[in-house]
Write a protein that holds these residues in place. Sequence first.
Motif, PDB file in Angstrom:
ATOM      1  N   ASN A  93       0.824  -1.219   0.000  1.00 34.45           N
ATOM      2  CA  ASN A  93       0.000   0.000   0.000  1.00 34.45           C
ATOM      3  C   ASN A  93       0.857   1.266   0.000  1.00 34.45           C
ATOM      4  O   ASN A  93       0.438   2.309   0.483  1.00 34.45           O
ATOM      5  CB  ASN A  93      -0.986  -0.006   1.169  1.00 34.45           C
ATOM      6  CG  ASN A  93      -0.285  -0.124   2.490  1.00 34.45           C
ATOM      7  OD1 ASN A  93       0.944  -0.261   2.510  1.00 34.45           O
ATOM      8  ND2 ASN A  93      -1.016  -0.059   3.586  1.00 34.45           N
ATOM      9  N   ARG A  94       2.089   1.139  -0.499  1.00 37.02           N
ATOM     10  CA  ARG A  94       2.929   2.330  -0.634  1.00 37.02           C
ATOM     11  C   ARG A  94       3.453   2.442  -2.047  1.00 37.02           C
ATOM     12  O   ARG A  94       3.727   1.422  -2.694  1.00 37.02           O
ATOM     13  CB  ARG A  94       4.104   2.252   0.334  1.00 37.02           C
ATOM     14  CG  ARG A  94       3.591   2.372   1.755  1.00 37.02           C
ATOM     15  CD  ARG A  94       4.733   2.304   2.703  1.00 37.02           C
ATOM     16  NE  ARG A  94       4.223   1.898   3.981  1.00 37.02           N
ATOM     17  CZ  ARG A  94       4.580   2.455   5.127  1.00 37.02           C
ATOM     18  NH1 ARG A  94       5.449   3.421   5.139  1.00 37.02           N
ATOM     19  NH2 ARG A  94       4.066   2.024   6.250  1.00 37.02           N
ATOM     20  N   GLU A 105      13.600   6.252   6.163  1.00 39.15           N
ATOM     21  CA  GLU A 105      12.943   6.738   7.382  1.00 39.15           C
ATOM     22  C   GLU A 105      13.268   5.817   8.559  1.00 39.15           C
ATOM     23  O   GLU A 105      13.561   6.281   9.653  1.00 39.15           O
ATOM     24  CB  GLU A 105      11.423   6.780   7.184  1.00 39.15           C
ATOM     25  CG  GLU A 105      10.972   7.914   6.283  1.00 39.15           C
ATOM     26  CD  GLU A 105       9.489   7.827   5.951  1.00 39.15           C
ATOM     27  OE1 GLU A 105       8.812   6.891   6.430  1.00 39.15           O
ATOM     28  OE2 GLU A 105       9.011   8.697   5.195  1.00 39.15           O
TER      29      GLU A 105
ATOM     30  N   LYS B   6       6.539  12.180  14.086  1.00 38.09           N
ATOM     31  CA  LYS B   6       5.864  12.779  12.935  1.00 38.09           C
ATOM     32  C   LYS B   6       5.625  11.717  11.859  1.00 38.09           C
ATOM     33  O   LYS B   6       4.538  11.607  11.299  1.00 38.09           O
ATOM     34  CB  LYS B   6       6.739  13.908  12.373  1.00 38.09           C
ATOM     35  CG  LYS B   6       6.013  14.830  11.411  1.00 38.09           C
ATOM     36  CD  LYS B   6       6.973  15.836  10.794  1.00 38.09           C
ATOM     37  CE  LYS B   6       7.480  15.310   9.475  1.00 38.09           C
ATOM     38  NZ  LYS B   6       8.501  16.161   8.859  1.00 38.09           N
ATOM     39  N   ARG B   7       6.650  10.886  11.630  1.00 40.35           N
ATOM     40  CA  ARG B   7       6.528   9.864  10.596  1.00 40.35           C
ATOM     41  C   ARG B   7       5.529   8.789  10.989  1.00 40.35           C
ATOM     42  O   ARG B   7       4.777   8.277  10.158  1.00 40.35           O
ATOM     43  CB  ARG B   7       7.893   9.229  10.334  1.00 40.35           C
ATOM     44  CG  ARG B   7       8.744  10.138   9.493  1.00 40.35           C
ATOM     45  CD  ARG B   7      10.151   9.645   9.362  1.00 40.35           C
ATOM     46  NE  ARG B   7      10.918  10.565   8.542  1.00 40.35           N
ATOM     47  CZ  ARG B   7      12.237  10.530   8.437  1.00 40.35           C
ATOM     48  NH1 ARG B   7      12.917   9.624   9.115  1.00 40.35           N
ATOM     49  NH2 ARG B   7      12.870  11.395   7.693  1.00 40.35           N
ATOM     50  N   LYS B  10       2.085  10.208  10.480  1.00 42.29           N
ATOM     51  CA  LYS B  10       1.783  10.334   9.054  1.00 42.29           C
ATOM     52  C   LYS B  10       1.507   8.958   8.447  1.00 42.29           C
ATOM     53  O   LYS B  10       0.502   8.750   7.755  1.00 42.29           O
ATOM     54  CB  LYS B  10       2.970  10.997   8.349  1.00 42.29           C
ATOM     55  CG  LYS B  10       2.682  11.394   6.929  1.00 42.29           C
ATOM     56  CD  LYS B  10       3.917  12.045   6.294  1.00 42.29           C
ATOM     57  CE  LYS B  10       3.944  11.711   4.810  1.00 42.29           C
ATOM     58  NZ  LYS B  10       5.286  11.632   4.269  1.00 42.29           N
ATOM     59  N   THR B  11       2.403   7.997   8.749  1.00 38.27           N
ATOM     60  CA  THR B  11       2.227   6.658   8.196  1.00 38.27           C
ATOM     61  C   THR B  11       0.931   6.027   8.704  1.00 38.27           C
ATOM     62  O   THR B  11       0.200   5.392   7.944  1.00 38.27           O
ATOM     63  CB  THR B  11       3.414   5.756   8.597  1.00 38.27           C
ATOM     64  OG1 THR B  11       4.614   6.479   8.359  1.00 38.27           O
ATOM     65  CG2 THR B  11       3.413   4.486   7.805  1.00 38.27           C
ATOM     66  N   ASN B  15      -1.930   4.730   6.255  1.00 37.46           N
ATOM     67  CA  ASN B  15      -2.357   3.328   6.287  1.00 37.46           C
ATOM     68  C   ASN B  15      -3.849   3.229   6.556  1.00 37.46           C
ATOM     69  O   ASN B  15      -4.556   2.437   5.934  1.00 37.46           O
ATOM     70  CB  ASN B  15      -1.623   2.560   7.388  1.00 37.46           C
ATOM     71  CG  ASN B  15      -0.210   2.234   6.978  1.00 37.46           C
ATOM     72  OD1 ASN B  15       0.182   2.468   5.840  1.00 37.46           O
ATOM     73  ND2 ASN B  15       0.564   1.709   7.911  1.00 37.46           N
ATOM     74  N   ARG B  18      -5.658   4.235   3.342  1.00 37.47           N
ATOM     75  CA  ARG B  18      -5.535   3.350   2.182  1.00 37.47           C
ATOM     76  C   ARG B  18      -6.141   1.983   2.443  1.00 37.47           C
ATOM     77  O   ARG B  18      -6.629   1.344   1.526  1.00 37.47           O
ATOM     78  CB  ARG B  18      -4.057   3.209   1.792  1.00 37.47           C
ATOM     79  CG  ARG B  18      -3.540   4.482   1.165  1.00 37.47           C
ATOM     80  CD  ARG B  18      -2.185   4.298   0.537  1.00 37.47           C
ATOM     81  NE  ARG B  18      -1.643   5.564   0.078  1.00 37.47           N
ATOM     82  CZ  ARG B  18      -0.356   5.806  -0.046  1.00 37.47           C
ATOM     83  NH1 ARG B  18       0.514   4.874   0.254  1.00 37.47           N
ATOM     84  NH2 ARG B  18       0.056   6.979  -0.450  1.00 37.47           N
ATOM     85  N   ASN B  19      -6.117   1.520   3.704  1.00 35.46           N
ATOM     86  CA  ASN B  19      -6.770   0.248   4.010  1.00 35.46           C
ATOM     87  C   ASN B  19      -8.218   0.522   4.397  1.00 35.46           C
ATOM     88  O   ASN B  19      -8.688   0.095   5.444  1.00 35.46           O
ATOM     89  CB  ASN B  19      -6.066  -0.471   5.166  1.00 35.46           C
ATOM     90  CG  ASN B  19      -4.645  -0.829   4.823  1.00 35.46           C
ATOM     91  OD1 ASN B  19      -4.349  -1.136   3.679  1.00 35.46           O
ATOM     92  ND2 ASN B  19      -3.769  -0.783   5.810  1.00 35.46           N
ATOM     93  N   TYR B 227       9.116   1.903  15.665  1.00 37.19           N
ATOM     94  CA  TYR B 227       8.806   2.478  14.365  1.00 37.19           C
ATOM     95  C   TYR B 227       7.801   1.625  13.585  1.00 37.19           C
ATOM     96  O   TYR B 227       6.995   2.139  12.819  1.00 37.19           O
ATOM     97  CB  TYR B 227      10.099   2.628  13.566  1.00 37.19           C
ATOM     98  CG  TYR B 227       9.944   3.573  12.424  1.00 37.19           C
ATOM     99  CD1 TYR B 227       9.888   4.942  12.652  1.00 37.19           C
ATOM    100  CD2 TYR B 227       9.805   3.109  11.130  1.00 37.19           C
ATOM    101  CE1 TYR B 227       9.706   5.818  11.610  1.00 37.19           C
ATOM    102  CE2 TYR B 227       9.631   3.978  10.086  1.00 37.19           C
ATOM    103  CZ  TYR B 227       9.580   5.334  10.333  1.00 37.19           C
ATOM    104  OH  TYR B 227       9.395   6.199   9.296  1.00 37.19           O
TER     105      TYR B 227
END
Lengths: 226, 308
Positions: A93-94, A105, B6-7, B10-11, B15, B18-19, B227
């Motif tokens: 999904n990326r 990252e 932040k990441r 955002k992720t 996710n 999109r899911n 992460y």
Amino acid sequence: MIYFDNVSKYYSDDSVALEEVTLSIAPGEFVSIVGHSGAGKTTLLKLLLVEEGPSEGSIYFHSTDIHKLRRAHLTKYRQRIGTVFQDFRLLPNRTTYENIAFAMEAAGRADDEIQADVPHVLDLVDLSDKMWNFPDELSGGERQRVAIARAIVNQPDIIIADEPTGNLDPINTYEIVQILKKINDLGTTVVLTTHNKGVIDSLGRRVVTMDSGRIVRDDTSGRYVM
Amino acid sequence: MFLSLKRVVKTGFINFWRNGFVSTSSVVVMTITLFVMGSLIFVNEMLDSSLELLRDKVDINAYFVIDAPEESILAVQGTLEQLDEVETVVYTSREEAEARFRERHKDDEIEIQALDELGSNPLLASLSIKAKDPTHYERINEFLQSDPSTVSTDGVPIVAKVNFNENKAAIEKLEQWMKAIETFGMVLSGVLVAVSVIIVFNTIRMTIYISREEIAVMRLVGASDMYIRGPFVFSGIMSGIIAATVTLISFYPLSIWLGPSTQEFFGDFNLFIFYTQNFGRIFIIIMLTGVFLGAFSSFLAVKKYLRV
């Protein structure tokens, strides 16, 4: 740089994946590991990636026993290795860009660095025009090139490629091998497993032949002999 | 640290978006759970309020002998009012009792005639006593039977009778019922909440199961546990917040709709008024539960796939 010291791996008493393997790989080498299915190639790579632990023996990266690394150090160790698999293993999904950016990252790289490096590696694997496509919009060869771009973007010490051409047609196979050669020429160690005779013969580099979990041949400028 | 956060956010957001299908199903399941929890709060409140209403209706009356002097009765009232167990004591004089009798039977000539024929007022003065808790009536009854203030100067008790024994059975029954309803309510709430939590947990686990290979890839490119786990936990929190918002909004028309009927049925309790007056408290409970459920389930579910 990598040293397998008398390593064995048993899944059960009568299932031996590796038996007393001793192997050393120097920095900058391009090593192909060949053998039939079940010869132990993939197990060897899994041990190197610390996806599994050895039943006996140790594996060293420089002078560190990688199976004794703590979790946080293991993460750092994995960031020094780039991996490419037969089944690509992209995040579905990326987008292409995000798949590569993700590896950066995860390594804690800054945003401006990511923005500069990702287009650069995509250019290297000739995929600049597919930057915003999702993996299911790419062909097999293109996906494998994304995987390679992801593997090299953090400038790893080693690239581990587990049958990277297994799912590809001859033209794509040729292109992938050329990219791997180019990466090796730039100084990165490459460990490749394959059972594609053409690939091995065209490389003319070191070939380690495995059979039933043992190393049976190790030729510095070898050909595919089974 | 800030960069990772932040990441992760955002992720997690990407996710979640999109899911879409998977996110929607966890939001739906969580909404149902939060809805059940909110409804349990309402039901508990309704039960409490109706039990309170019933409790309020229970009292005991002490009747005094005909010639008991008013000041002695008032003295007993005074002593009773000082007891910790007593909520209120209302004095009804013989005259008031007669007036009430006549008022109550004003359409019943025979009763009124009978009273008139007696010539004198046969009704007794009484104290109507309400306890703070139904369990206290026993003790108040004992007090009325034995306290020195309930005995006249020449040693004759001025209390003619206490209707405690007549009410006793009813009071005890009510006690038992209240305890049973409370226990049952608590057990039922517990079971419902546990079942919903398990369902939410499994739904989130399933959504993460779909991503197990993705987690393996993340691990291989050297992503740290935090992460990898962060975006999933964040998506879980998002599901929780959305589910809580949907639940809180849907309670609004529902409580307007049910308000009048709850008021009719439970007397004092209007669901809509309760909801609007306690919105802050209910908001916090539902929102925190949603966030906690989402975050905790995701946290645990990812753990399973981190062992690569």
